[in-house]
Design a protein around this motif. Structure first.
Motif, short mmCIF file in Angstrom:
data_model
loop_
_atom_site.label_atom_id
_atom_site.label_comp_id
_atom_site.label_asym_id
_atom_site.label_seq_id
_atom_site.Cartn_x
_atom_site.Cartn_y
_atom_site.Cartn_z
N PRO A 225 0.81 -1.23 0.00
CA PRO A 225 0.00 0.00 0.00
C PRO A 225 0.84 1.27 0.00
N ILE A 226 2.00 1.23 0.61
CA ILE A 226 2.81 2.46 0.69
C ILE A 226 3.42 2.79 -0.67
N THR A 227 4.05 1.79 -1.30
CA THR A 227 4.61 2.00 -2.63
C THR A 227 3.50 2.36 -3.61
N ARG A 228 2.36 1.74 -3.40
CA ARG A 228 1.23 1.96 -4.28
C ARG A 228 0.81 3.43 -4.27
N VAL A 229 0.65 3.98 -3.07
CA VAL A 229 0.27 5.39 -2.96
C VAL A 229 1.38 6.27 -3.55
N ASP A 230 2.61 5.87 -3.31
CA ASP A 230 3.75 6.60 -3.84
C ASP A 230 3.68 6.66 -5.37
N LEU A 231 3.42 5.53 -5.99
CA LEU A 231 3.37 5.51 -7.46
C LEU A 231 2.11 6.21 -7.99
N GLN A 232 1.04 6.10 -7.24
CA GLN A 232 -0.17 6.85 -7.65
C GLN A 232 0.14 8.35 -7.67
N ASN A 233 0.88 8.82 -6.64
CA ASN A 233 1.26 10.23 -6.61
C ASN A 233 2.15 10.60 -7.78
N GLN A 234 3.11 9.71 -8.08
CA GLN A 234 3.98 10.00 -9.23
C GLN A 234 3.18 10.04 -10.53
N PHE A 235 2.19 9.15 -10.59
CA PHE A 235 1.33 9.14 -11.77
C PHE A 235 0.58 10.47 -11.89
N LEU A 236 0.07 10.96 -10.76
CA LEU A 236 -0.64 12.24 -10.77
C LEU A 236 0.28 13.38 -11.17
N ALA A 237 1.51 13.34 -10.63
CA ALA A 237 2.47 14.39 -10.95
C ALA A 237 2.78 14.38 -12.45
N LEU A 238 2.97 13.18 -12.97
CA LEU A 238 3.25 13.02 -14.40
C LEU A 238 2.11 13.62 -15.23
N ARG A 239 0.90 13.37 -14.77
CA ARG A 239 -0.26 13.85 -15.50
C ARG A 239 -0.30 15.38 -15.48
N HIS A 240 0.11 15.97 -14.36
CA HIS A 240 0.11 17.43 -14.30
C HIS A 240 1.22 18.01 -15.17
N ARG A 241 2.37 17.30 -15.17
CA ARG A 241 3.54 17.81 -15.89
C ARG A 241 3.34 17.77 -17.39
N MET A 242 2.78 16.67 -17.85
CA MET A 242 2.64 16.50 -19.29
C MET A 242 1.19 16.21 -19.60
N GLU A 243 0.77 16.62 -20.75
CA GLU A 243 -0.61 16.33 -21.09
C GLU A 243 -0.72 14.90 -21.61
N LYS A 244 -1.10 14.02 -20.68
CA LYS A 244 -1.26 12.62 -21.05
C LYS A 244 -2.73 12.27 -20.99
N THR A 245 -3.16 11.50 -21.94
CA THR A 245 -4.51 10.96 -21.86
C THR A 245 -4.39 9.53 -21.37
N SER A 246 -5.08 9.20 -20.29
CA SER A 246 -4.92 7.83 -19.81
C SER A 246 -6.24 7.14 -19.56
N LEU A 247 -6.19 5.86 -19.79
CA LEU A 247 -7.29 4.97 -19.47
C LEU A 247 -6.68 3.99 -18.47
N PHE A 248 -7.23 4.02 -17.26
CA PHE A 248 -6.57 3.35 -16.14
C PHE A 248 -7.54 2.33 -15.56
N VAL A 249 -7.18 1.07 -15.62
CA VAL A 249 -8.06 0.02 -15.13
C VAL A 249 -7.73 -0.34 -13.69
N THR A 250 -8.75 -0.43 -12.88
CA THR A 250 -8.53 -0.94 -11.53
C THR A 250 -9.84 -1.54 -11.02
N HIS A 251 -9.73 -2.39 -10.00
CA HIS A 251 -10.97 -2.79 -9.34
C HIS A 251 -10.97 -2.28 -7.90
#
Ligand code: ATP
Ligand code: MG
Lengths: 205, 242
Positions: B171-197
């Motif tokens: 869970p800790i690494t997971r939140v960490d990577l989710q944050n990096q993903f969010l940062a990436l999205r703010h930094r660059m204009e990425k369109t993403s389709l993200f699957v999760t349950h």
């Protein structure tokens, strides 16, 4: 007298190596592409693997006999021998190529497709390297078997170490038989060991 | 905002079974649409329709205004970074070479590739000195997933498809990577389709959430409004938050 025997031995060993080398090379050149095609087409796989298996069941002396009257490939001599040896060596190479490609994790194929690799990029960069150890194991089997089978070439004038064996059998001379059998066994062991070494080097896991 | 991906009345069936029925929605450029749904609801299938690995049985999927049928299949895939559900790292290549595959296919010079690999490993939290030379079998499941993410980002594609990319992480690494993903999205204009349950993950990373239920679009809402969704399937997911 002794140097005569030695020269004789070297010459027939050399012939033997040529027969084996040529036959295995042709089998590889035919067997790997055929195996790649078989891994993709189920019908082709049934037919080609069936054909190669049937070839393997024909006793070698009988196969030489069948081939002699066939135009173009037949006749007495090296050509017929090579054709027969190729037909035998085909099965292990073909089958191991198919098995090696089949054994690749579907997720690896899927990710290769998803990255936008073309079919040939996927084959060269992913599928063949991963199947290589299995394919090489097939080549090793084929080589060792061919070294043994090639001794029968002498029966139809193909030369090789079989010359000593047939001569020895004809004259009930065990020394002659051994002069053919021992070098053939040594060749087989060396080929087996050498190819096993390459196989281990190539194995990624 | 321009539309990056559009599902137009898309159905997909295989062997007479309907896997997806009449999906109709679009994803704007720069947006992260989360596909939420239970196992077997058709999430992975929907992703494969976007990059052209599957073709709709009826309807069409458009990427940048063009149907996936009209795209050159290779070019379409090269525009899209895809982390498949089962990761699928190449077992015969080191971590470095795994990440370098697409840049090499695109003919990048070696120096630029080396720089990019270092940068990507850094950003997914795998120090280059320790991990670049390893082979996939020498990594834990979560580390493999992170290499999979780095590989998908390698040539900086404008569209990302992430199929449960953080599933095997603690869970800790997971939140960490989710944050990096969010940062990436703010930094660059990425369109993403993200699957999760995982509903929590959906709420964290999504700008909008699309809930798939048995191959149908059940709900599609802004992430901020999803907690008020009222369908039965949505309420079942929201109940997991309590
Ligand atoms: N090749 C196939 N042949 C037949 N059925 C398939 C095939 N691929 C997927 N399905 C079926 O389609 C449905 C949706 O599969 P999909 O992989 O898209 O689900 P998912 O939402 O990604 O599930 P999960 O969360 O478990 O990964 C499932 O019921 C699955 O059994
Ligand atoms: Mg899935």
């Amino acid at each position: 007298m002794r140097s005569d025997l030695l020269a004789d031995l070297l010459q027939h060993t050399w012939e033997h190596l040529l027969l084996v080398g040529l036959s295995v090379t042709v089998s590889i050149l035919a067997g790997i592409p055929a195996g790649i095609a078989c891994a993709r087409h189920a019908t082709l796989r049934r037919w080609l693997l069936g054909f190669a298996s049937v070839m393997q069941t024909i006793p070698s002396l009988a196969l030489f006999g069948f081939l002699i009257p066939v135009p173009w490939i037949g006749g007495i001599g090296t050509r017929t021998v090579v054709v027969a040896l190729v037909l035998y060596a085909l099965l292990p190479i073909l089958r191991n190529t198919v098995v090696g490609l089949d054994g690749i994790d579907p997720a690896v194929r899927e990710s290769a497709v998803a990255m936008g690799m073309t079919d040939s990029q996927m084959l060269r960069q992913v599928l063949l390297p991963l199947a290589a150890p299995t394919i090489l194991a097939g080549i090793r089997l084929a080589t060792v078997a061919t070294i043994g089978t090639a001794t029968i070439a002498a029966a139809i004038g193909g030369g090789g170490l079989g010359v000593f064996i047939f001569r020895g059998v004809g004259t009930v001379d065990s020394a002659q038989i051994l002069a053919g059998a021992i070098p053939a066994a040594i060749l087989a062991l060396v080929a087996d060991g050498g190819l096993a070494w390459i196989e281990r080097r190539l194995s990624p896991l | 905002m321009a539309t990056a991906i559009q599902f137009r009345d898309v159905s997909y069936s295989i062997g007479g079974r309907d896997i997806l029925s009449h999906l109709d929605f679009s994803i704007e450029r720069g947006e992260t649409l989360v596909l939420l749904g239970r196992s077997g609801s058709g999430k992975s299938t929907a992703l494969k329709l976007v990059n052209g690995m599957l073709r709709p049985t009826s309807g069409e999927v458009q990427v940048d205004g063009r149907s996936t049928r009209q795209w050159d299949p290779i070019q379409l895939k090269r525009r899209i970074g895809y982390v498949i559900q089962h990761i699928g790292l190449f077992p015969h290549l080191s971590v470095r070479r795994n990440i370098a595959v697409v840049p090499e296919l695109e003919g990048w010079p070696a120096g630029r590739i080396a720089e990019r690999v270092a940068e990507l490993l850094e950003s997914v939290g795998l120090p280059e000195a320790e991990f670049a030379q390893r082979y996939p079998r020498q990594l834990s499941g979560g580390q493999q997933q992170r290499v999979g993410v780095a590989r998908a980002l390698a040539v900086d594609p404008p569209i990302l498809l992430f199929d449960e990319p953080f599933g095997a992480l603690d869970p800790i690494t997971r939140v960490d990577l989710q944050n990096q993903f969010l940062a990436l999205r703010h930094r660059m204009e990425k369109t993403s389709l993200f699957v999760t349950h995982d509903i929590r993950e959906a709420l964290r990373v999504g700008t909008r959430i699309a809930l798939l239920h048995e191959g149908r679009l059940d709900t599609i809402e802004l992430a901020s409004e999803f907690p008020q969704a009222s369908t039965l399937a949505a309420r079942q997911f929201l109940a997991c938050l309590e």
